[in-house]
Design a protein around this motif. Structure first.
Motif, PDB file in Angstrom:
ATOM      1  N   GLY A  92     -10.995 -19.302   1.352  1.00 33.27           N
ATOM      2  CA  GLY A  92     -11.935 -19.049   0.596  1.00 33.27           C
ATOM      3  C   GLY A  92     -12.890 -18.208   1.181  1.00 33.27           C
ATOM      4  N   GLY A  93     -13.948 -18.018   0.522  1.00 29.87           N
ATOM      5  CA  GLY A  93     -14.835 -16.961   1.089  1.00 29.87           C
ATOM      6  C   GLY A  93     -15.375 -16.875   2.410  1.00 29.87           C
ATOM      7  N   ILE A  94     -15.251 -15.786   3.070  1.00 26.85           N
ATOM      8  CA  ILE A  94     -15.331 -15.536   4.391  1.00 26.85           C
ATOM      9  C   ILE A  94     -16.603 -14.290   4.849  1.00 26.85           C
ATOM     10  CG2 ILE A  94     -13.496 -16.522   5.397  1.00 26.85           C
ATOM     11  CD1 ILE A  94     -11.890 -14.090   5.531  1.00 26.85           C
ATOM     12  N   GLY A  95     -17.265 -14.391   3.841  1.00 26.40           N
ATOM     13  CA  GLY A  95     -18.701 -13.479   3.849  1.00 26.40           C
ATOM     14  C   GLY A  95     -18.284 -11.850   3.656  1.00 26.40           C
ATOM     15  N   GLU A  96     -17.287 -11.525   3.156  1.00 25.52           N
ATOM     16  CA  GLU A  96     -16.933 -10.059   2.561  1.00 25.52           C
ATOM     17  C   GLU A  96     -17.381  -9.699   1.487  1.00 25.52           C
ATOM     18  OE1 GLU A  96     -15.236  -7.581   4.437  1.00 25.52           O
ATOM     19  OE2 GLU A  96     -13.529  -8.411   5.232  1.00 25.52           O
ATOM     20  N   ASP A  97     -17.935  -8.316   1.303  1.00 24.25           N
ATOM     21  CA  ASP A  97     -18.122  -7.523   0.200  1.00 24.25           C
ATOM     22  C   ASP A  97     -17.443  -7.927  -0.915  1.00 24.25           C
ATOM     23  OD1 ASP A  97     -20.675  -6.656   0.908  1.00 24.25           O
ATOM     24  OD2 ASP A  97     -19.977  -4.679   1.261  1.00 24.25           O
ATOM     25  N   VAL A  98     -17.703  -8.013  -2.133  1.00 26.25           N
ATOM     26  CA  VAL A  98     -16.739  -8.124  -3.352  1.00 26.25           C
ATOM     27  C   VAL A  98     -15.504  -7.279  -3.153  1.00 26.25           C
ATOM     28  CG1 VAL A  98     -16.439  -7.999  -5.815  1.00 26.25           C
ATOM     29  CG2 VAL A  98     -18.348  -9.122  -4.650  1.00 26.25           C
ATOM     30  N   LYS A  99     -15.703  -6.005  -2.917  1.00 29.47           N
ATOM     31  CA  LYS A  99     -14.569  -5.141  -3.028  1.00 29.47           C
ATOM     32  C   LYS A  99     -13.410  -5.392  -1.938  1.00 29.47           C
ATOM     33  CE  LYS A  99     -16.342  -1.198  -0.200  1.00 29.47           C
ATOM     34  NZ  LYS A  99     -17.305  -2.109   0.235  1.00 29.47           N
ATOM     35  N   ASN A 100     -13.772  -6.051  -0.856  1.00 23.40           N
ATOM     36  CA  ASN A 100     -12.857  -6.504   0.268  1.00 23.40           C
ATOM     37  C   ASN A 100     -12.462  -8.074   0.170  1.00 23.40           C
ATOM     38  OD1 ASN A 100     -12.883  -4.072   1.389  1.00 23.40           O
ATOM     39  ND2 ASN A 100     -14.869  -4.287   2.803  1.00 23.40           N
ATOM     40  N   GLN A 101     -12.882  -8.439  -1.060  1.00 27.73           N
ATOM     41  CA  GLN A 101     -12.478  -9.979  -1.029  1.00 27.73           C
ATOM     42  C   GLN A 101     -11.082 -10.295  -1.583  1.00 27.73           C
ATOM     43  OE1 GLN A 101     -15.479 -12.165  -3.364  1.00 27.73           O
ATOM     44  NE2 GLN A 101     -17.129 -11.664  -1.900  1.00 27.73           N
ATOM     45  N   ALA A 102     -10.464 -11.203  -0.937  1.00 23.97           N
ATOM     46  CA  ALA A 102      -9.063 -11.427  -1.419  1.00 23.97           C
ATOM     47  C   ALA A 102      -8.876 -11.744  -2.944  1.00 23.97           C
ATOM     48  CB  ALA A 102      -8.528 -12.642  -0.838  1.00 23.97           C
ATOM     49  N   ASN A 103      -9.898 -12.560  -3.507  1.00 17.20           N
ATOM     50  CA  ASN A 103      -9.798 -12.684  -4.734  1.00 17.20           C
ATOM     51  C   ASN A 103      -9.612 -11.335  -5.801  1.00 17.20           C
ATOM     52  OD1 ASN A 103     -10.308 -15.501  -5.322  1.00 17.20           O
ATOM     53  ND2 ASN A 103     -12.483 -15.373  -4.956  1.00 17.20           N
ATOM     54  N   VAL A 104     -10.494 -10.441  -5.445  1.00 20.00           N
ATOM     55  CA  VAL A 104     -10.375  -9.074  -6.061  1.00 20.00           C
ATOM     56  C   VAL A 104      -9.158  -8.515  -5.688  1.00 20.00           C
ATOM     57  CG1 VAL A 104     -11.347  -6.818  -6.335  1.00 20.00           C
ATOM     58  CG2 VAL A 104     -13.011  -8.944  -5.967  1.00 20.00           C
ATOM     59  N   ILE A 105      -8.868  -8.449  -4.481  1.00 22.84           N
ATOM     60  CA  ILE A 105      -7.411  -7.627  -4.154  1.00 22.84           C
ATOM     61  C   ILE A 105      -6.318  -8.518  -4.897  1.00 22.84           C
ATOM     62  CG2 ILE A 105      -5.951  -7.423  -2.234  1.00 22.84           C
ATOM     63  CD1 ILE A 105      -8.454  -7.156  -0.497  1.00 22.84           C
ATOM     64  N   CYS A 106      -6.320  -9.701  -5.135  1.00 19.41           N
ATOM     65  CA  CYS A 106      -5.141 -10.560  -5.642  1.00 19.41           C
ATOM     66  C   CYS A 106      -5.259  -9.943  -7.205  1.00 19.41           C
ATOM     67  CB  CYS A 106      -5.292 -12.069  -5.690  1.00 19.41           C
ATOM     68  SG  CYS A 106      -5.054 -12.613  -3.982  1.00 19.41           S
ATOM     69  N   ALA A 107      -6.322  -9.667  -7.874  1.00 19.63           N
ATOM     70  CA  ALA A 107      -6.357  -9.288  -9.315  1.00 19.63           C
ATOM     71  C   ALA A 107      -5.657  -8.061  -9.382  1.00 19.63           C
ATOM     72  CB  ALA A 107      -7.718  -9.655  -9.652  1.00 19.63           C
ATOM     73  N   THR A 108      -5.964  -7.115  -8.566  1.00 15.54           N
ATOM     74  CA  THR A 108      -5.552  -5.775  -8.405  1.00 15.54           C
ATOM     75  C   THR A 108      -4.045  -5.942  -8.240  1.00 15.54           C
ATOM     76  OG1 THR A 108      -7.632  -4.946  -7.672  1.00 15.54           O
ATOM     77  CG2 THR A 108      -5.532  -3.419  -7.565  1.00 15.54           C
ATOM     78  N   MET A 109      -3.508  -6.604  -7.386  1.00 12.89           N
ATOM     79  CA  MET A 109      -2.199  -6.762  -6.964  1.00 12.89           C
ATOM     80  C   MET A 109      -1.391  -7.197  -8.105  1.00 12.89           C
ATOM     81  SD  MET A 109      -1.954  -7.991  -3.173  1.00 12.89           S
ATOM     82  CE  MET A 109      -2.079  -6.743  -1.591  1.00 12.89           C
ATOM     83  N   ALA A 110      -1.906  -8.053  -9.151  1.00 12.08           N
ATOM     84  CA  ALA A 110      -1.253  -8.713 -10.216  1.00 12.08           C
ATOM     85  C   ALA A 110      -1.210  -7.636 -11.090  1.00 12.08           C
ATOM     86  CB  ALA A 110      -1.981  -9.809 -10.600  1.00 12.08           C
ATOM     87  N   GLU A 111      -2.226  -7.132 -11.264  1.00 16.18           N
ATOM     88  CA  GLU A 111      -2.312  -5.988 -12.352  1.00 16.18           C
ATOM     89  C   GLU A 111      -1.358  -4.713 -12.225  1.00 16.18           C
ATOM     90  OE1 GLU A 111      -6.486  -4.632 -13.256  1.00 16.18           O
ATOM     91  OE2 GLU A 111      -5.572  -2.678 -13.723  1.00 16.18           O
ATOM     92  N   LYS A 112      -1.228  -4.444 -10.914  1.00 15.84           N
ATOM     93  CA  LYS A 112      -0.212  -3.439 -10.492  1.00 15.84           C
ATOM     94  C   LYS A 112       1.071  -3.845 -10.768  1.00 15.84           C
ATOM     95  CE  LYS A 112      -3.322  -0.377  -8.784  1.00 15.84           C
ATOM     96  NZ  LYS A 112      -3.400   1.094  -9.504  1.00 15.84           N
ATOM     97  N   THR A 113       1.323  -5.041 -10.517  1.00 12.36           N
ATOM     98  CA  THR A 113       2.928  -5.404 -10.621  1.00 12.36           C
ATOM     99  C   THR A 113       3.149  -6.049 -11.838  1.00 12.36           C
ATOM    100  OG1 THR A 113       2.270  -7.462  -9.503  1.00 12.36           O
ATOM    101  CG2 THR A 113       3.041  -5.580  -8.125  1.00 12.36           C
TER     102      THR A 113
END
Ligand code: G3H
Length: 257
Positions: A92-113
């Motif tokens: 869960g949230g560990i204090g990162e800015d949105v662009k560095n958050q795992a939630n956002v990164i997972c969404a990009t990974m799903a979109e790309k693949t």
């Protein structure tokens, strides 16, 4: 000249592999502290390793950070062909800015693949009462179950003070991180030079002990400034971990070996 450089790199890979006792080390040329393009190369190498680890059905637990964000950008639809991919944030949230958050990164990974992803929305600062009621929410327990059953873990390693400074870290936690001489960070856990956990961001999701049972763990971190962090974290890391790093971190790491 080119040949010698390639040989140098594979020698470094072998030395690191031997010292760390892990199954595989990949080193990309250059230093990502100095050259941003090198971080993209780490991302590319990480994407290749991920591709080689995939089964037919995959749940991939992913952490946050700029290296993971770079990896997401390097993924392409061919790795998803004929396979089921679900990307889930590791914690869960560990204090990162949105662009560095795992939630956002997972969404990009799903979109790309062409895969799927789940989000784990846990506010960074919640009282215990709210926290425990969140744990009863079906939408959250479903994701937590997926994290538990992930077959692949993809994560970054950070320099402790850099990470603590970049994140919303409380004064008390900051004090602890400094006093306990934390040098490395991964998954929101902070490690000292001996690889011991000195602080842990209190949140739900994957715990470090869950790593042991994962068939494939991929760690990606580079730059001279991360040599100490990588050394510290890798002390306690599962021996199945595949490390993707760069020449900058590797040559600093190998000094004195
Ligand atoms: O969770 C973050 C990582 O530990 C390091 O982040 O890839 O931006 O250095 P980074």
């Amino acid at each position: 000249e080119m040949m010698r450089e390639i040989t140098g790199i594979s020698e470094m890979e072998n030395s690191l592999k031997r010292i760390l006792g892990v199954s595989k080390v990949v080193i990309v040329p250059g230093d990502s502290d100095e050259t941003p393009l090198v971080k993209e190369e780490i991302g590319k190498a990480t994407a290749d390793i991920l591709s080689s680890c995939l089964d037919k059905d995959n749940i991939i637990a992913v952490t946050g950070g700029t290296t993971m964000a770079c990896t997401a950008e390097m993924l392409s639809s061919d790795i998803g062909e004929g396979r089921n991919l679900i990307f889930v944030p590791a914690r869960g949230g560990i204090g990162e800015d949105v662009k560095n958050q795992a939630n956002v990164i997972c969404a990009t990974m799903a979109e790309k693949t062409g895969g799927l992803h789940r989000v784990l929305y846990v506010p960074d600062e919640v009282g215990l009462e709210v926290y425990y009621s969140l744990l009863k929410e079906p939408a959250i327990t479903e994701v937590l179950d997926m994290i538990k059953s992930a077959n692949i873990v993809l994560h970054g390693i950070g320099d402790a003070l850099t990470m603590a400074g970049r994140r919303r870290t409380s004064k008390t936690a900051m004090k602890k991180i400094i006093e306990e001489n934390a040098v490395g960070e991964a998954f929101g856990y902070y490690f000292n030079e001996n690889g011991e956990i000195v602080h842990k961001v209190p949140t739900i999701g994957m715990q470090i002990s869950d790593l042991e049972e994962k068939p494939c763990v991929i760690a990606a971190a580079g730059g001279k400034s991360k040599a100490k962090a990588i050394k510290a974290y890798m002390k306690g890391a599962p021996k199945t971990t595949i490390l993707i790093t760069d020449e900058g971190a590797a040559s600093e790491f190998l000094k004195g070996h």
